[in-house]
Scaffold this motif. Structure first.
Motif, PDB file in Angstrom:
ATOM      1  N   ARG A   8       0.843  -1.217   0.000  1.00  0.00           N
ATOM      2  CA  ARG A   8       0.000   0.000   0.000  1.00  0.00           C
ATOM      3  C   ARG A   8       0.868   1.253   0.000  1.00  0.00           C
ATOM      4  NH1 ARG A   8      -2.866  -3.005   4.222  1.00  0.00           N
ATOM      5  NH2 ARG A   8      -4.619  -4.036   3.209  1.00  0.00           N
ATOM      6  N   ASN A   9       1.922   1.245   0.806  1.00  0.00           N
ATOM      7  CA  ASN A   9       2.827   2.404   0.857  1.00  0.00           C
ATOM      8  C   ASN A   9       3.518   2.617  -0.485  1.00  0.00           C
ATOM      9  OD1 ASN A   9       2.241   3.012   3.524  1.00  0.00           O
ATOM     10  ND2 ASN A   9       3.913   1.785   4.329  1.00  0.00           N
ATOM     11  N   SER A  10       3.922   1.526  -1.119  1.00  0.00           N
ATOM     12  CA  SER A  10       4.573   1.626  -2.430  1.00  0.00           C
ATOM     13  C   SER A  10       3.628   2.251  -3.450  1.00  0.00           C
ATOM     14  CB  SER A  10       5.020   0.232  -2.896  1.00  0.00           C
ATOM     15  OG  SER A  10       5.640   0.295  -4.153  1.00  0.00           O
ATOM     16  N   PHE A  11       2.389   1.793  -3.472  1.00  0.00           N
ATOM     17  CA  PHE A  11       1.409   2.351  -4.408  1.00  0.00           C
ATOM     18  C   PHE A  11       1.177   3.833  -4.120  1.00  0.00           C
ATOM     19  CE2 PHE A  11      -0.561  -2.134  -4.475  1.00  0.00           C
ATOM     20  CZ  PHE A  11       0.343  -2.554  -5.432  1.00  0.00           C
ATOM     21  N   ALA A  12       1.061   4.186  -2.846  1.00  0.00           N
ATOM     22  CA  ALA A  12       0.817   5.590  -2.475  1.00  0.00           C
ATOM     23  C   ALA A  12       1.988   6.478  -2.909  1.00  0.00           C
ATOM     24  CB  ALA A  12       0.581   5.700  -0.971  1.00  0.00           C
ATOM     25  N   MET A  52      -1.297  -7.141 -15.547  1.00  0.00           N
ATOM     26  CA  MET A  52      -0.900  -7.988 -14.425  1.00  0.00           C
ATOM     27  C   MET A  52       0.022  -9.110 -14.884  1.00  0.00           C
ATOM     28  SD  MET A  52      -2.106  -6.348 -11.942  1.00  0.00           S
ATOM     29  CE  MET A  52      -1.905  -7.463 -10.563  1.00  0.00           C
ATOM     30  N   SER A  53      -0.215  -9.631 -16.074  1.00  0.00           N
ATOM     31  CA  SER A  53       0.656 -10.663 -16.625  1.00  0.00           C
ATOM     32  C   SER A  53       2.067 -10.110 -16.852  1.00  0.00           C
ATOM     33  CB  SER A  53       0.079 -11.195 -17.941  1.00  0.00           C
ATOM     34  OG  SER A  53       0.937 -12.148 -18.503  1.00  0.00           O
ATOM     35  N   ALA A  54       2.155  -8.917 -17.418  1.00  0.00           N
ATOM     36  CA  ALA A  54       3.460  -8.291 -17.661  1.00  0.00           C
ATOM     37  C   ALA A  54       4.184  -8.025 -16.344  1.00  0.00           C
ATOM     38  CB  ALA A  54       3.281  -6.994 -18.447  1.00  0.00           C
ATOM     39  N   LEU A  55       3.471  -7.541 -15.341  1.00  0.00           N
ATOM     40  CA  LEU A  55       4.089  -7.282 -14.039  1.00  0.00           C
ATOM     41  C   LEU A  55       4.549  -8.585 -13.394  1.00  0.00           C
ATOM     42  CD1 LEU A  55       1.699  -4.523 -12.661  1.00  0.00           C
ATOM     43  CD2 LEU A  55       4.057  -4.243 -13.466  1.00  0.00           C
ATOM     44  N   SER A  56       3.734  -9.623 -13.507  1.00  0.00           N
ATOM     45  CA  SER A  56       4.095 -10.926 -12.956  1.00  0.00           C
ATOM     46  C   SER A  56       5.381 -11.443 -13.603  1.00  0.00           C
ATOM     47  CB  SER A  56       2.941 -11.908 -13.176  1.00  0.00           C
ATOM     48  OG  SER A  56       3.257 -13.173 -12.657  1.00  0.00           O
ATOM     49  N   LYS A  57       5.492 -11.299 -14.916  1.00  0.00           N
ATOM     50  CA  LYS A  57       6.699 -11.745 -15.626  1.00  0.00           C
ATOM     51  C   LYS A  57       7.918 -10.931 -15.214  1.00  0.00           C
ATOM     52  CE  LYS A  57       4.166 -13.551 -19.563  1.00  0.00           C
ATOM     53  NZ  LYS A  57       3.706 -13.312 -20.924  1.00  0.00           N
ATOM     54  N   ARG A  58       7.738  -9.642 -15.026  1.00  0.00           N
ATOM     55  CA  ARG A  58       8.862  -8.798 -14.610  1.00  0.00           C
ATOM     56  C   ARG A  58       9.306  -9.147 -13.194  1.00  0.00           C
ATOM     57  NH1 ARG A  58       8.217  -2.796 -17.297  1.00  0.00           N
ATOM     58  NH2 ARG A  58       8.047  -3.530 -19.439  1.00  0.00           N
ATOM     59  N   LEU A  59       8.350  -9.439 -12.312  1.00  0.00           N
ATOM     60  CA  LEU A  59       8.714  -9.854 -10.958  1.00  0.00           C
ATOM     61  C   LEU A  59       9.449 -11.195 -10.992  1.00  0.00           C
ATOM     62  CD1 LEU A  59       5.527  -8.702  -9.057  1.00  0.00           C
ATOM     63  CD2 LEU A  59       7.867  -7.974  -8.538  1.00  0.00           C
ATOM     64  N   LEU A  60       8.982 -12.114 -11.817  1.00  0.00           N
ATOM     65  CA  LEU A  60       9.645 -13.408 -11.938  1.00  0.00           C
ATOM     66  C   LEU A  60      11.090 -13.230 -12.412  1.00  0.00           C
ATOM     67  CD1 LEU A  60       9.488 -16.472 -11.733  1.00  0.00           C
ATOM     68  CD2 LEU A  60       8.598 -16.499 -14.075  1.00  0.00           C
ATOM     69  N   THR A  93      10.794  -3.233  -9.219  1.00  0.00           N
ATOM     70  CA  THR A  93      10.146  -3.737 -10.429  1.00  0.00           C
ATOM     71  C   THR A  93       9.026  -2.807 -10.868  1.00  0.00           C
ATOM     72  OG1 THR A  93      10.721  -6.008  -9.847  1.00  0.00           O
ATOM     73  CG2 THR A  93       8.959  -5.716 -11.460  1.00  0.00           C
ATOM     74  N   PHE A  94       8.241  -2.308  -9.921  1.00  0.00           N
ATOM     75  CA  PHE A  94       7.170  -1.377 -10.282  1.00  0.00           C
ATOM     76  C   PHE A  94       7.742  -0.075 -10.809  1.00  0.00           C
ATOM     77  CE2 PHE A  94       3.881  -4.062  -9.369  1.00  0.00           C
ATOM     78  CZ  PHE A  94       2.649  -3.440  -9.372  1.00  0.00           C
ATOM     79  N   ASN A  95       8.848   0.399 -10.233  1.00  0.00           N
ATOM     80  CA  ASN A  95       9.483   1.603 -10.759  1.00  0.00           C
ATOM     81  C   ASN A  95       9.907   1.399 -12.207  1.00  0.00           C
ATOM     82  OD1 ASN A  95       9.198   3.167  -8.460  1.00  0.00           O
ATOM     83  ND2 ASN A  95      11.193   2.597  -7.641  1.00  0.00           N
ATOM     84  N   GLN A  96      10.383   0.197 -12.536  1.00  0.00           N
ATOM     85  CA  GLN A  96      10.788  -0.121 -13.893  1.00  0.00           C
ATOM     86  C   GLN A  96       9.584  -0.357 -14.809  1.00  0.00           C
ATOM     87  OE1 GLN A  96      14.063  -0.038 -14.833  1.00  0.00           O
ATOM     88  NE2 GLN A  96      14.397   0.690 -12.753  1.00  0.00           N
ATOM     89  N   SER A  97       8.380  -0.457 -14.234  1.00  0.00           N
ATOM     90  CA  SER A  97       7.178  -0.786 -15.003  1.00  0.00           C
ATOM     91  C   SER A  97       6.176   0.362 -15.072  1.00  0.00           C
ATOM     92  CB  SER A  97       6.499  -2.014 -14.368  1.00  0.00           C
ATOM     93  OG  SER A  97       7.381  -3.099 -14.328  1.00  0.00           O
ATOM     94  N   LEU A  98       6.568   1.532 -14.640  1.00  0.00           N
ATOM     95  CA  LEU A  98       5.623   2.658 -14.624  1.00  0.00           C
ATOM     96  C   LEU A  98       5.114   2.995 -16.019  1.00  0.00           C
ATOM     97  CD1 LEU A  98       7.172   4.952 -11.880  1.00  0.00           C
ATOM     98  CD2 LEU A  98       5.116   3.518 -11.720  1.00  0.00           C
ATOM     99  N   ASP A  99       5.910   2.709 -17.060  1.00  0.00           N
ATOM    100  CA  ASP A  99       5.436   2.946 -18.421  1.00  0.00           C
ATOM    101  C   ASP A  99       4.218   2.081 -18.719  1.00  0.00           C
ATOM    102  OD1 ASP A  99       7.131   0.657 -18.251  1.00  0.00           O
ATOM    103  OD2 ASP A  99       7.517   0.736 -20.409  1.00  0.00           O
TER     104      ASP A  99
END
Length: 108
Positions: A8-12, A52-60, A93-99
């Motif tokens: 939650r903090n990361s999203f905020a 969500m699939s793209a984020l899941s792959k990036r986390l993996l 990973t989320f920082n790298q996925s903001l696009d």
């Protein structure tokens, strides 16, 4: 609760109106401002599913197994440091996925 609060903090910090649900060692992220009230509310559109699939792959690729549209869990053997490491990887990973996230939010 450490993982859910950290997410939650990361999203905020990123200005994302996403929510996190769960109990005990279980959690699920929802790319929507409020937690779903029903199964139908939790259903992912094709666009959301692709995100969500793209984020899941990036986390993996970063070493974290994170289910695309299912409940994730922390192992009971995980320490607070393990969870902190997960949150650090997740945040990076989320920082790298903001696009991707920006494209999704623009389309929604």
């Amino acid at each position: 609760e450490q993982a859910r609060a950290g997410l939650r903090n990361s999203f905020a910090r990123k200005g994302l109106a996403w929510s996190v649900t769960g109990e005990g060692s279980l959690f699920r992220i929802h790319p929507r401002p409020t937690p779903p009230d029903s199964y139908r509310d939790a259903w992912l559109s094709a666009e959301t599913s692709a995100l969500m699939s793209a984020l899941s792959k990036r986390l993996l690729a970063s070493g974290v197994i994170f289910p695309m549209a299912a409940t994730a869990s922390c192992s009971t053997a995980m320490t607070k440091q393990d969870i902190a490491s997960f949150l650090e990887i997740f945040d990076h990973t989320f920082n790298q996925s903001l696009d991707l996230i920006d494209q999704f939010q623009t389309a929604s």
